[in-house]
Design an enzyme around this catalytic site. Sequence first.
Site, PDB file in Angstrom:
ATOM      1  N   ASP A 279     -50.718 -32.271  39.553  1.00  0.00           N
ATOM      2  CA  ASP A 279     -50.363 -30.947  39.019  1.00  0.00           C
ATOM      3  C   ASP A 279     -51.612 -30.072  39.124  1.00  0.00           C
ATOM      4  O   ASP A 279     -52.724 -30.559  39.370  1.00  0.00           O
ATOM      5  CB  ASP A 279     -49.896 -31.109  37.557  1.00  0.00           C
ATOM      6  CG  ASP A 279     -49.475 -29.781  36.909  1.00  0.00           C
ATOM      7  OD1 ASP A 279     -49.202 -28.812  37.641  1.00  0.00           O
ATOM      8  OD2 ASP A 279     -49.428 -29.721  35.663  1.00  0.00           O
TER       9      ASP A 279
ATOM     10  N   CYS B  97     -45.027 -30.761  40.343  1.00  0.00           N
ATOM     11  CA  CYS B  97     -44.013 -29.941  39.663  1.00  0.00           C
ATOM     12  C   CYS B  97     -43.956 -28.522  40.228  1.00  0.00           C
ATOM     13  O   CYS B  97     -42.965 -27.827  40.041  1.00  0.00           O
ATOM     14  CB  CYS B  97     -44.311 -29.894  38.173  1.00  0.00           C
ATOM     15  SG  CYS B  97     -45.954 -29.249  37.805  1.00  0.00           S
TER      16      CYS B  97
ATOM     17  N   HIS C 171     -44.044 -30.519  28.748  1.00  0.00           N
ATOM     18  CA  HIS C 171     -43.072 -29.896  29.665  1.00  0.00           C
ATOM     19  C   HIS C 171     -41.906 -30.872  29.883  1.00  0.00           C
ATOM     20  O   HIS C 171     -41.712 -31.411  30.971  1.00  0.00           O
ATOM     21  CB  HIS C 171     -43.769 -29.569  30.982  1.00  0.00           C
ATOM     22  CG  HIS C 171     -43.039 -28.574  31.846  1.00  0.00           C
ATOM     23  ND1 HIS C 171     -41.866 -27.952  31.456  1.00  0.00           N
ATOM     24  CD2 HIS C 171     -43.317 -28.088  33.091  1.00  0.00           C
ATOM     25  CE1 HIS C 171     -41.461 -27.145  32.428  1.00  0.00           C
ATOM     26  NE2 HIS C 171     -42.323 -27.210  33.429  1.00  0.00           N
TER      27      HIS C 171
ATOM     28  N   ARG D 231     -40.885 -20.614  26.656  1.00  0.00           N
ATOM     29  CA  ARG D 231     -42.138 -21.007  27.324  1.00  0.00           C
ATOM     30  C   ARG D 231     -43.257 -20.284  26.595  1.00  0.00           C
ATOM     31  O   ARG D 231     -43.426 -19.061  26.745  1.00  0.00           O
ATOM     32  CB  ARG D 231     -42.092 -20.634  28.806  1.00  0.00           C
ATOM     33  CG  ARG D 231     -43.429 -20.760  29.484  1.00  0.00           C
ATOM     34  CD  ARG D 231     -43.361 -20.730  30.992  1.00  0.00           C
ATOM     35  NE  ARG D 231     -42.820 -21.968  31.518  1.00  0.00           N
ATOM     36  CZ  ARG D 231     -42.906 -22.341  32.799  1.00  0.00           C
ATOM     37  NH1 ARG D 231     -43.517 -21.572  33.672  1.00  0.00           N
ATOM     38  NH2 ARG D 231     -42.387 -23.484  33.198  1.00  0.00           N
TER      39      ARG D 231
ATOM     40  N   GLN E 224     -39.229 -30.505  32.880  1.00  0.00           N
ATOM     41  CA  GLN E 224     -39.738 -30.868  34.200  1.00  0.00           C
ATOM     42  C   GLN E 224     -39.595 -32.372  34.434  1.00  0.00           C
ATOM     43  O   GLN E 224     -39.135 -32.809  35.494  1.00  0.00           O
ATOM     44  CB  GLN E 224     -41.226 -30.479  34.296  1.00  0.00           C
ATOM     45  CG  GLN E 224     -41.877 -30.870  35.618  1.00  0.00           C
ATOM     46  CD  GLN E 224     -41.306 -30.101  36.792  1.00  0.00           C
ATOM     47  OE1 GLN E 224     -41.215 -28.873  36.737  1.00  0.00           O
ATOM     48  NE2 GLN E 224     -40.916 -30.793  37.849  1.00  0.00           N
TER      49      GLN E 224
ATOM     50  N   ARG F 122     -34.329 -29.407  38.958  1.00  0.00           N
ATOM     51  CA  ARG F 122     -34.480 -28.655  37.711  1.00  0.00           C
ATOM     52  C   ARG F 122     -33.140 -28.008  37.314  1.00  0.00           C
ATOM     53  O   ARG F 122     -32.781 -27.976  36.143  1.00  0.00           O
ATOM     54  CB  ARG F 122     -35.559 -27.552  37.859  1.00  0.00           C
ATOM     55  CG  ARG F 122     -36.981 -28.041  38.045  1.00  0.00           C
ATOM     56  CD  ARG F 122     -37.531 -28.759  36.829  1.00  0.00           C
ATOM     57  NE  ARG F 122     -37.475 -27.964  35.613  1.00  0.00           N
ATOM     58  CZ  ARG F 122     -38.371 -27.050  35.241  1.00  0.00           C
ATOM     59  NH1 ARG F 122     -39.422 -26.811  36.003  1.00  0.00           N
ATOM     60  NH2 ARG F 122     -38.244 -26.393  34.097  1.00  0.00           N
TER      61      ARG F 122
END
Length: 318
Positions: free
Chosen positions: A230, A271, A128, A101, A131, A299
């Site tokens: 988001d 998310c 991402h 990340r 996700q 996830r």
Amino acid sequence: MVRHLLTLNDLTDKELLEILDFADEIKGNPKQYATAMKDQTLLMIFAKPSLRTRLSFEVGMTQMDGHGIYYDLSNSPMGKKESIADTARTAARYVDIVMARLFGHEDIEEYAKYSKVPVINALTNFAHPCQIIADLQTIREKKGGKQKKLKGIKLAYCGDGNNNVTHSLIEGCTKVGMDISVACPKGTEFEPQAKVIEIGGKSAERNKCKLVITNEPHEAVKDADVIYTDSWMSYHVPKEKEAGRMTMFKSYQVNSELMKHAKKDAIFMNCLPAMRGYEQTVDVIDGPQSVVFDQAENRLHAQKAIMLFLLGRMGAKG
Ligand code: CP
Ligand code: NVA
């Protein structure tokens, strides 16, 4: 050849669907995969905070009899005393797979270029992918019926368009034949990046679905099966931009009035992490249409499927 997952475009349309099927299989039969990662080590590099990504990768490795090493970039020489290339070359001598990340997407591309083991993008400023694999799994569960069909489902995203999650949603939805409409303010700071629109447009043409970018949230959510939002303040957005962005995004908030313009049985997704009263209201995120914690759970299953896929171990049951 070593496979990486830096954006969803690293997968063919068919591979993306295979990973979704595999994630369902693992979710339904977790014990079958109890030793699927035996003797395997995952390096988890974090330059930004995380709850879901860290837990799902680490728990995923534990549940499959592997091991995950949490590596905080603030305690690392990478990018300071040591180049990204040297870090990647060194780590591959110890570990079997890496997730990172990072801030700049070009940094994960640089890392992957020198890594002899698979590298997974666990979020950059640009994308991402992990996700969205979990999200597509969730959408199929909620809206795909017995046939697990994604084609023909419409997702509407409202808020920050120049955003990692939005970019990966555009890539992912158009690869599986879903219609996607993104409603965001005008201007390059807020709109999805041109290269994403270009590639998404090609995927939409190939899979006969629609990609629409609009400044009108009501137009975007019309007839939508899924409403997605988001954070207005992603991890990489500087604090001094906050006040201006709150004003810009205000009319893109997902609230019950906006939800009324979608299909009656539309689901609400975020998310997470979420800020109640900002990108969505409390009644929406904590209401009956919200599936945000199912997303979060998936996830875990999706992460396992991604790792086994990249290692060429899709057949590895424990
Ligand atoms: N959705 C997501 O990636 O959450 P974290 O930032 O908590 O990992
Ligand atoms: N766009 C958000 C996603 C968090 C999972 C961010 O980058 O902070």
